[in-house]
Design a protein around this motif. Structure first.
Motif, mmCIF file in Angstrom:
data_model
loop_
_atom_site.group_PDB
_atom_site.id
_atom_site.type_symbol
_atom_site.label_atom_id
_atom_site.label_comp_id
_atom_site.label_asym_id
_atom_site.label_seq_id
_atom_site.Cartn_x
_atom_site.Cartn_y
_atom_site.Cartn_z
ATOM 1 N N LYS A 90 0.828 -1.214 0.000
ATOM 2 C CA LYS A 90 0.000 0.000 0.000
ATOM 3 C C LYS A 90 0.858 1.257 0.000
ATOM 4 C CE LYS A 90 -4.244 -1.772 2.108
ATOM 5 N NZ LYS A 90 -5.142 -1.727 3.286
ATOM 6 N N SER A 91 1.953 1.205 0.766
ATOM 7 C CA SER A 91 2.850 2.364 0.841
ATOM 8 C C SER A 91 3.499 2.637 -0.509
ATOM 9 C CB SER A 91 3.924 2.110 1.902
ATOM 10 O OG SER A 91 4.854 3.168 1.933
ATOM 11 N N GLU A 92 3.921 1.560 -1.203
ATOM 12 C CA GLU A 92 4.552 1.740 -2.512
ATOM 13 C C GLU A 92 3.526 2.220 -3.538
ATOM 14 O OE1 GLU A 92 7.485 -0.557 -5.687
ATOM 15 O OE2 GLU A 92 6.854 -1.621 -3.882
ATOM 16 N N ILE A 93 2.296 1.719 -3.433
ATOM 17 C CA ILE A 93 1.224 2.176 -4.322
ATOM 18 C C ILE A 93 0.999 3.674 -4.151
ATOM 19 C CG2 ILE A 93 -1.292 2.098 -4.658
ATOM 20 C CD1 ILE A 93 -1.126 -0.935 -4.259
ATOM 21 N N GLU A 94 0.958 4.120 -2.910
ATOM 22 C CA GLU A 94 0.734 5.547 -2.635
ATOM 23 C C GLU A 94 1.882 6.397 -3.173
ATOM 24 O OE1 GLU A 94 -0.229 8.548 1.132
ATOM 25 O OE2 GLU A 94 0.260 6.449 1.511
ATOM 26 N N ALA A 95 3.129 5.902 -2.962
ATOM 27 C CA ALA A 95 4.289 6.664 -3.423
ATOM 28 C C ALA A 95 4.307 6.784 -4.942
ATOM 29 C CB ALA A 95 5.572 5.996 -2.930
ATOM 30 N N LEU A 96 4.020 5.685 -5.633
ATOM 31 C CA LEU A 96 4.009 5.716 -7.102
ATOM 32 C C LEU A 96 2.858 6.566 -7.626
ATOM 33 C CD1 LEU A 96 4.895 2.003 -7.947
ATOM 34 C CD2 LEU A 96 6.277 4.005 -8.452
ATOM 35 N N SER A 97 1.708 6.465 -6.982
ATOM 36 C CA SER A 97 0.558 7.282 -7.385
ATOM 37 C C SER A 97 0.886 8.765 -7.266
ATOM 38 C CB SER A 97 -0.663 6.939 -6.529
ATOM 39 O OG SER A 97 -1.049 5.587 -6.714
ATOM 40 N N ASN A 98 1.567 9.121 -6.181
ATOM 41 C CA ASN A 98 1.950 10.523 -5.978
ATOM 42 C C ASN A 98 2.949 10.993 -7.036
ATOM 43 O OD1 ASN A 98 0.284 10.769 -3.751
ATOM 44 N ND2 ASN A 98 1.894 10.264 -2.285
ATOM 45 N N LYS A 99 3.909 10.105 -7.383
ATOM 46 C CA LYS A 99 4.894 10.461 -8.415
ATOM 47 C C LYS A 99 4.196 10.727 -9.752
ATOM 48 C CE LYS A 99 9.242 8.291 -7.031
ATOM 49 N NZ LYS A 99 10.213 7.197 -7.303
ATOM 50 N N LEU A 100 3.293 9.831 -10.115
ATOM 51 C CA LEU A 100 2.603 9.981 -11.396
ATOM 52 C C LEU A 100 1.696 11.205 -11.400
ATOM 53 C CD1 LEU A 100 1.760 6.210 -11.971
ATOM 54 C CD2 LEU A 100 3.263 7.592 -13.403
#
Length: 908
Positions: free
Chosen positions: A406-416
């Motif tokens: 979930k943390s990696e999903i949030e980080a990637l979503s924020n980057k995109l």
């Protein structure tokens, strides 16, 4: 002078026929012409005299002028710098050699000749209809020469594939992702490339980008398939962007008539498309700059999609684990550490803890080790029972893993989101389209009126026609009839190539300098009747050809792949069509989890529905009236299917079933058809009626390509109607589909055994293998390491693609209901240290298929206590119908034994 023996140029003009006498005297050429007694004097440099030309066999040669083939040639005289050509009409012409290509047909090669004769014989007998037979026979009768530059020449001889030089970076006016970009680049730079297009991965978008780049580079393109729908789809997409005027939609007679009748004599308004060279170059530079960043963001986007899919699978597994964990005794354990404890560290703790327990007890040195290595400082942690500690670590692993994902999903979503990825992609495509349209405006924009062609332009003035329409859309078998004889397109794109047979496919390849073969080997192949297949096999055996050329066994796609095992190939991975749970089945079952699923799911989605008919043999041959009743009396009302707001399709393997379905549908907005007719199409809701009372491996209804296509037609919901007991159809695709739906809908919780905890013990197995390989006590693990290699090799076979393996899963985690066990068996089985060596399980429902035990000779043969434990484990597994095989390390044939056991269990 005799023009067949002499060539005399007077001031660069061919005067051979007009000259009666020519002689070089005293530094001057003296020339006398026919019907003129006057002798003319010329300086040395004004006369060129070539004699005794080389005669080139016109019957085995093909002549091109500026890449356009010359037809009606009856004689070719090679004078070195010049070539004189005589035509059937009586006309003759002199050409500069630099403007002419004279090629020796590839049919001078024995292998090519034999292969072509094989195709010719097939064309006369086994094509689908009598009309096709007549048409194809005529096409093949005209195929007397084959250009050595054609892909067909390469294919017939199995010559090494060549590379093409590409001067410019490709543009992507129709959008792209990473695999589409790679496929486009290979298509433009390889003589032959394969694009594997699983369902919903945007192969048409890739084809459009290939077309755009070819046109920008002044190349010609033909797009063909075995039917009109695939090419019509390409035309429709070109129309959407107002660039369809570059394409001629030809093919069969009706299409040609329609095209020539409906030609427009004006071009679209391209005034807004023009770009000054400075602006053109600026956009091109900016595109190149943004490409690298977009590639990086596309990697993030794919990683994000993979993580979301992993999260969905994990959440399903965790729901099963929570049922198991709810039955553990002590849930008050705490793990306190000075360091961050991630999922990987938890797995390491589990492995080390179990290893220490197996060796004896938990020592103070071990606790001290964990303090320094893992930072664990609460010693009370070790006071709990081993069962409680390991269950706690398992639960902790899931908690940590869930949090990490979930943390990696949030980080990637924020980057995109911070990059504004969606807008950046749209802007890149818009700018690419500007360059494409600017090139079209440069090519066409200066003309006021467009030429209106008559249909004879295809053979009388194809040079002019192809300049106006550089993209030709056709069927595979009609392409040669849409061009002048021996014409070679720069690129021929063959779509739906898994459904293109070798005879018609070869005709298309004869027109190609370069070919792009687009299709999916895991979708439906071309249909061949039993009689045609038998005849084709007889013909094939009469020729000494490689198996890849066997008409009965190959589509064009499989033939190319089998012939060139190292062919440049791209799998389009990014999937955009189906609900993740729907395409998830195809991904796990058929595509080795290689697809990147970019569709989204919501928490309350119910995309998979299973209906079982009541017990009884309801099928009568290829018709099952009971399943038809279930569709209309139960499924449509119960599932609240709105035929006006959703597109709904009912599919079946059999025509008889769909014909009966159509009678009941009446005026409802529902379409019923066979799976074969649905390939390349989609519906919001698909109802699959399987018909059969029972299914075994290799049955027609269970064909893997058929099931793959059937499932992947559904966008939002897949509803499957099967007979009672279908979950027991081992080794079948339908059985796997049923079990996959049951697992994802939590319908197997009441079973007497647990499904395998795949995520947990796959991570455990990989970490354990790594630990074993790095261990100093190699002999302790050698037999299991070797067996793991054997299992991986066996499971790599196509027939076992639904299976996976894990190591050392506790027996306790397989047995859900221990009531069948006696006291000793219960004590043994519920000990957390009692584990299986390997569990082979079905990836679709995670249920165990086979337990593999490795019996080290030294440890088992002379150890009565261990032999007793082995027998007890065997008895326990037998009570729960979990098959077991024991492999002894002092015996041979492990791979053969394991393969045989799995074939037996799956009834293959």
């Amino acid at each position: 002078m005799n023009v067949e023996k002499h060539l005399i140029l007077v001031k660069d003009q061919d005067k051979t026929e007009q000259i009666e006498y020519c002689q070089y005297i005293n530094g001057k050429w003296i020339v006398r012409y026919h019907n003129n007694g006057t002798e003319y004097s010329y300086n040395y440099h004004n006369i060129e005299w070539h004699k005794n030309p080389k005669i080139i066999n016109h019957e085995t040669s093909i002549v091109y002028e500026f890449d356009q083939p010359l037809s009606g040639v009856i004689k070719i005289l090679d004078f070195g710098e010049y070539i004189r050509i005589f035509f059937k009409s009586g006309y003759k012409k002199l050409y500069k050699s630099s403007n002419i290509i004279v090629e020796e047909t590839s049919l001078s090669n024995r292998k090519s000749r034999d292969c072509l004769e094989y195709f010719k014989e097939l064309a006369e007998h086994i094509t689908p209809t009598s009309d096709d037979i007549s048409f194809l026979s005529k096409q093949y009768s005209k195929l007397t020469t084959i250009s050595p530059r054609s892909v067909l020449a390469t294919y017939l001889e199995k010559k090494p594939l060549q590379k093409e030089s590409v001067d410019t970076d490709p543009i992507f006016p129709f959008g792209f992702n990473l695999s589409q970009k790679a496929a486009t680049e290979k298509a433009l730079s390889e003589q032959v490339s394969v694009i594997e297009g699983p369902p919903g991965t945007g192969k048409t978008q890739t084809i459009l980008n290939i077309i755009a780049n070819a046109i920008v580079n002044n190349k010609t393109v033909a797009v063909v398939s075995n039917n009109n729908s695939a090419t019509a789809n390409v035309l429709e997409k070109l129309q959407k962007y107002d660039v369809d005027f570059i394409a001629a939609y030809l093919g069969n007679y009706d299409n040609k008539v329609k095209f020539f009748d409906e030609q427009k004599n004006i071009y679209p308004n391209m005034t807004t498309w023009t770009l000054p060279n400075k602006d053109f170059q600026l956009i091109k530079t900016n595109l190149n700059r943004s490409q690298q960043k977009l590639n990086e963001m596309l990697e993030y986007s794919n990683r994000l999609a993979a993580l979301k899919n992993e999260l969905s699978i994990m959440q399903t597994e965790i729901e099963y684990f929570d049922k198991y964990y709810a039955e553990t005794e002590d849930k008050s354990i705490k793990l306190r550490s000075f360091f961050p404890v991630g999922s990987d560290r938890v797995i390491s703790l589990m492995i080390n803890y179990q290893h220490k327990l197996e060796k004896g007890s938990i020592s103070f040195v071990y606790k001290l080790y964990n303090l320094f290595v893992h930072g664990i400082y609460n010693l009370s942690f070790y006071n709990n029972t081993p069962e409680a500690v390991i269950s706690f670590l398992q639960k902790t692993y899931y908690d940590k893993k869930l949090k990490e994902v979930k943390s990696e999903i949030e980080a990637l979503s924020n980057k995109l989101e911070s990059y504004n990825f969606d807008n950046a992609m749209k802007e890149y495509s818009r700018n690419s389209m500007k360059l494409f349209k600017a090139k079209l405006a440069e090519r066409y924009g200066t003309s006021e009126n467009r030429i209106i062609f008559s249909d004879n332009a295809l053979w009388k003035d194809f040079d002019s026609f192809i300049k106006e329409y550089p993209v030709i859309l056709s069927t595979t078998h009609s392409l040669r009839s849409c061009t002048s004889e021996n014409y070679l397109f720069d690129y021929v794109i063959i779509d739906e190539a898994s459904q293109v047979d070798l005879v018609t496919g070869a005709l298309a390849l004869s027109c190609a300098k370069n070919a792009v073969i687009v299709g999916d080997i895991k979708q439906l192949p071309n249909v061949i009747t039993f009689e045609a297949a038998e005849y084709a096999k007889q013909v094939f055996e009469s020729f000494n050809l490689e198996r890849a050329y066997s008409y009965a066994d190959n589509s064009l796609l499989s033939s190319i792949i089998n012939l060139y095992t190292d062919i440049p190939k791209t799998l389009l991975k990014e999937h955009y069509r189906c609900h993740p749970k729907i395409i998830g089945f195809c991904n796990q079952k058929f595509y080795n989890n290689e697809l990147i699923i970019l569709t989204n799911e919501q928490d309350n989605d119910k995309p998979l529905v299973l209906y079982r008919t009541a017990k009884g043999n309801h099928a009568r041959g290829k018709l099952n009236q009971r399943q038809i009743d279930v569709v209309f009396e139960e499924i449509i009302p119960e599932q609240k299917i709105n035929c006006h707001k959703q597109s709904v399709g009912i599919i079946s393997p059999y025509r008889l079933q769909t014909d009966e379905l159509k009678k009941v549908i009446g005026t409802r907005n529902i379409e019923a058809d066979t799976v074969h007719k649905y390939q390349g199409r989609e519906k919001d809701v698909i109802i699959l009626t399987t018909v059969a009372n029972e299914v075994a491996a290799n049955d027609f209804v269970d064909n893997s390509n058929l099931i793959n296509v059937a499932v992947s037609r559904a966008v939002d919901r897949l509803i499957v109607v099967v007979s009672d007991g279908s979950e027991g159809w081992q080794g079948t695709n339908i059985g796997d589909l049923v079990r996959y739906i049951q697992y994802n809908n939590f319908e197997i919780i009441e079973s007497q055994i647990y499904s395998v905890f795949d995520l947990l013990y796959s991570s455990y197995s990989e970490k354990l293998l790594s630990t074993m390989k790095n261990s100093k006590n190699v002999s302790e693990y050698k037999s299991e390491n070797l067996m793991n290699t054997v299992i991986e090799k066996v499971l790599g076979s196509p027939e076992f693609q639904s299976l996976h393996r894990i190591m050392h899963q506790p027996l306790k985690m397989l047995i859900k209901d221990p009531s069948k066990l006696n006291h000793d068996e219960y004590k043994y089985a519920m000990n957390i240290l009692t584990h299986t060596d390997f569990v082979i399980f079905n990836k679709l429902d995670k249920m165990p298929v086979l337990v593999v035990e490795v019996d080290g000779y030294a440890y088992h043969a002379n150890n009565p206590k261990q032999l007793q434990r082995d027998k007890m484990k065997d008895d326990i597994l037998k009570k729960y119908s979990i098959p077991i095989i024991r492999i002894k390390t002092n015996e041979s044939g492990e791979e053969r034994k394991l393969r045989g056991k799995l074939m037996e269990l799956l009834k293959l």
